[in-house]
Structures are given as structure tokens and as C-alpha cells.
Motif scaffolding. Structure first.
Motif, short mmCIF file in Angstrom:
data_model
loop_
_atom_site.label_atom_id
_atom_site.label_comp_id
_atom_site.label_asym_id
_atom_site.label_seq_id
_atom_site.Cartn_x
_atom_site.Cartn_y
_atom_site.Cartn_z
N VAL A 56 0.87 -1.18 0.00
CA VAL A 56 0.00 0.00 0.00
C VAL A 56 0.90 1.23 0.00
N SER A 57 0.56 2.24 -0.76
CA SER A 57 1.39 3.45 -0.80
C SER A 57 1.32 4.17 0.54
N VAL B 167 -12.57 10.99 8.46
CA VAL B 167 -11.13 10.80 8.38
C VAL B 167 -10.75 10.67 6.91
N THR B 168 -9.67 11.34 6.53
CA THR B 168 -9.25 11.35 5.12
C THR B 168 -8.45 10.08 4.79
N ILE B 169 -8.14 9.92 3.52
CA ILE B 169 -7.40 8.76 3.06
C ILE B 169 -6.02 8.66 3.70
N ASN B 170 -5.43 9.82 4.07
CA ASN B 170 -4.11 9.78 4.69
C ASN B 170 -4.17 9.84 6.21
N GLY B 171 -5.37 9.67 6.78
CA GLY B 171 -5.50 9.52 8.22
C GLY B 171 -5.69 10.79 9.01
N THR B 172 -5.83 11.94 8.35
CA THR B 172 -6.09 13.17 9.09
C THR B 172 -7.57 13.28 9.44
N PHE C 206 -3.32 4.72 6.24
CA PHE C 206 -4.38 4.62 7.25
C PHE C 206 -5.40 3.54 6.91
N LEU C 207 -5.42 3.08 5.68
CA LEU C 207 -6.30 1.95 5.32
C LEU C 207 -5.97 0.71 6.14
N ILE C 208 -4.70 0.55 6.50
CA ILE C 208 -4.31 -0.59 7.33
C ILE C 208 -4.96 -0.47 8.70
N SER C 209 -4.92 0.72 9.28
CA SER C 209 -5.56 0.95 10.57
C SER C 209 -7.06 0.72 10.50
N MET C 210 -7.68 1.17 9.42
CA MET C 210 -9.12 0.95 9.25
C MET C 210 -9.44 -0.54 9.20
N SER C 211 -8.65 -1.28 8.43
CA SER C 211 -8.87 -2.71 8.28
C SER C 211 -8.74 -3.44 9.61
N VAL C 212 -7.69 -3.09 10.36
CA VAL C 212 -7.45 -3.72 11.66
C VAL C 212 -8.58 -3.38 12.64
N SER C 213 -8.95 -2.12 12.70
CA SER C 213 -10.01 -1.67 13.63
C SER C 213 -11.31 -2.42 13.38
N LEU C 214 -11.68 -2.56 12.13
CA LEU C 214 -12.96 -3.20 11.80
C LEU C 214 -12.95 -4.69 12.12
N ALA C 215 -11.80 -5.35 11.90
CA ALA C 215 -11.70 -6.76 12.25
C ALA C 215 -11.84 -6.95 13.76
N LEU D 3 -8.75 -11.00 12.35
CA LEU D 3 -7.70 -10.22 11.73
C LEU D 3 -7.08 -10.96 10.55
N HIS D 4 -6.89 -12.25 10.68
CA HIS D 4 -6.31 -13.04 9.60
C HIS D 4 -7.22 -12.99 8.37
N TYR D 5 -8.51 -13.15 8.60
CA TYR D 5 -9.47 -13.12 7.49
C TYR D 5 -9.47 -11.75 6.81
N GLN D 6 -9.49 -10.68 7.61
CA GLN D 6 -9.56 -9.33 7.05
C GLN D 6 -8.28 -8.96 6.31
N LEU D 7 -7.14 -9.31 6.88
CA LEU D 7 -5.87 -8.86 6.32
C LEU D 7 -5.40 -9.71 5.14
N GLN D 8 -6.11 -10.79 4.86
CA GLN D 8 -5.81 -11.56 3.65
C GLN D 8 -6.39 -10.88 2.41
N LYS D 9 -7.35 -9.99 2.62
CA LYS D 9 -7.95 -9.29 1.49
C LYS D 9 -7.00 -8.21 0.99
N PRO D 10 -6.85 -8.06 -0.32
CA PRO D 10 -6.07 -6.92 -0.83
C PRO D 10 -6.73 -5.61 -0.40
N ILE D 11 -6.01 -4.81 0.36
CA ILE D 11 -6.61 -3.63 0.97
C ILE D 11 -7.18 -2.67 -0.07
N LEU D 12 -6.46 -2.46 -1.15
CA LEU D 12 -6.93 -1.50 -2.14
C LEU D 12 -8.20 -1.97 -2.84
N ALA D 13 -8.41 -3.28 -2.89
CA ALA D 13 -9.60 -3.82 -3.54
C ALA D 13 -10.86 -3.58 -2.71
N VAL D 14 -10.68 -3.34 -1.41
CA VAL D 14 -11.85 -3.12 -0.53
C VAL D 14 -11.80 -1.73 0.09
#
Length: 243
Positions: free
Chosen positions: A66-67, A216-221, A72-81, A169-180
Motif C-alpha cells: 500500500v502506498s 477521516v481522510t485517506i491519509n489519516g487526518t 491509514f487503510l491498514i488501521s481501518m482494516s485492523v479496527s474493523l476486524a 484479523l487473519h481473514y480481514q488482512l488476507q484481502k487486498p486492501i486497495l480492492a476493498v
């Protein structure tokens, strides 16, 4: 997946980071302990935890790709899982307080700390740390803190809580983040603490600021609509929500 259980450690994130410099680790290597003695949050905020009553773990996630500006998409993914797992455990009124706190009602029950390994402009690997208050009943220095026990009113088996959260977390983080990405944004904002509400914040110079949380913006602000109608974004630790 490899799980390493420690009797105690100052920080699961630090232990995993050091271990990763000494040997090649598998994707989703996990360090966990029920006694983290020097747990830390964003910008080295300290975590209050009694031995044997709470959970702390860190996960090495490889091949994220992920660029940096979408970290912050990683944080979003983790939080939701994590929210999915806690909901199954019967924890009510779950919210995500920007940037990295997990709440039940107005009470903080968990915190996330993500440290990224960067190559060029891409995040290649992440060390994802999470601390959860499970059976602790007294918090001397954290007025907003609570645990699953104090909220739900019963003791939890720490191993069962751990394995449930790891499964989510394993289930969520196996998904390509940009695809979701769009799904993550929608779900994250549906759980964002105080979204759409007028709030008071303390700034770095200890002055007061009032505004409505837009999102929250794409860059986490954090995007606020100020009292004068202007919109302004604030980065990590630039402002602190008062509640």
C-alpha cells in the motif's frame, strides 16, 4: 501463521520488530503475552495493564503493498476486524475513536499501534500491535479506561478472546486492501466515534478548538467543520478530543 507466546515482555511490537531483524519470519507471525510491562500507544503513550488480566499481541503482516499516502487503510482494516470479534463477545456500543482507540460507549477498552516498514513510496510490511483490557477492574491513571469485564460484567477466557481476534484479523488482512478501499471507508465511518457531532478539542498549545467531526481522510487526518464554517484537517496528535 506462527504464534509465539511470552510470559512477559516490555512490548510485543518491539519484540517482534527485533526478532524480524534476526531471522526471516513467516507472514502473520504473532507475538502475544498476558503481561506487557511497558506497553505503548501512538507517540509512546503508555498503556496501563495488570499482569494476567489483559491481552497484548503484535502481528507481522507481509506483502501489504500500500502506498504511504494510504497507510491509514491498514488501521481501518485492523479496527474493523477487531470490532467484529468484540461484537461476537457481546461487547456493546463499539466505536473507533480517531486515530487508534477502540471504545465501548465512552470507555476505552483497546488501542492499536501500527509500525510500517517502507520501501520507496510503498509499505511492504507492517507490525500491527493491539492491547485489550479484558478482566482488569481498576484503572488508576486512565479515567476513560474500562475492560470487557467492567462493561459486560463477567470474566473472559483470555485464550478464547485472543484466538477469536486473530481469526478475524487473519481473514480481514488476507484481502487486498486497495480492492476493498471503499468498503473500508464506509464501514469505518459508520463506527467513527462522535462523527457528525460538535466536539471540543485541545490543541498542541493547550488552546480550545470546537468543530464537528466530518470524517477521516485517506491519509489519516481528521476533517473538522469549524465554528466559522471552514473545513480543516488535523494530523496525528495535533488535536485531542475532549469527552
Amino acid at each position: 501463521m506462527q504464534i509465539i507466546k511470552l510470559d512477559a515482555t516490555p512490548s510485543t511490537n518491539s519484540y517482534l520488530k527485533e526478532l524480524s531483524t534476526q531471522k526471516v519470519l513467516k507472514d502473520f507471525t504473532i507475538i502475544t503475552t498476558q503481561n506487557q510491562t511497558l506497553g505503548r500507544g501512538q507517540l509512546n503513550a503508555k498503556w496501563e495493564s495488570d499482569a494476567g488480566k489483559n491481552l497484548a499481541f503484535s502481528i507481522l503482516k507481509k506483502e501489504i503493498d500500500v502506498s504511504i499516502n494510504k497507510a491509514f487503510l491498514i488501521s481501518m482494516s485492523v479496527s474493523l476486524a477487531i470490532l467484529e470479534g468484540l461484537k461476537e463477545l457481546g461487547v456493546p456500543d463499539l466505536k473507533i475513536k480517531w486515530p487508534n482507540d477502540i471504545l465501548s460507549g465512552n470507555s476505552k477498552i483497546g488501542g492499536i499501534l501500527i509500525e510500517n516498514i517502507i520501501s520507496g513510496s510503498q509499505i511492504k510490511r507492517s507490525i500491527i500491535g493491539f492491547g485489550l483490557n479484558v478482566n482488569q477492574k481498576v484503572f488508576k491513571n486512565a479515567p476513560h479506561a474500562a475492560s470487557l469485564n467492567t462493561i459486560v460484567g463477567r470474566n473472559y477466557d483470555l485464550d478464547k478472546v485472543f484466538y477469536l481476534l486473530i481469526e478475524k484479523l487473519h481473514y480481514q488482512l488476507q484481502k487486498p486492501i486497495l480492492a476493498v478501499e471503499s468498503e473500508l471507508f464506509a464501514r469505518y465511518h459508520s463506527h467513527l466515534f462522535k462523527k457528525g457531532e460538535a466536539c471540543t478539542f485541545t490543541t498542541q498549545d493547550n488552546s480550545q478548538l470546537k468543530g464537528v467531526i466530518v470524517g477521516v481522510t485517506i491519509n489519516g487526518t481528521l476533517n473538522l467543520k469549524l465554528e466559522n464554517g471552514d473545513f480543516q484537517e488535523f494530523g496525528l496528535k495535533k488535536i485531542q478530543l475532549q469527552y
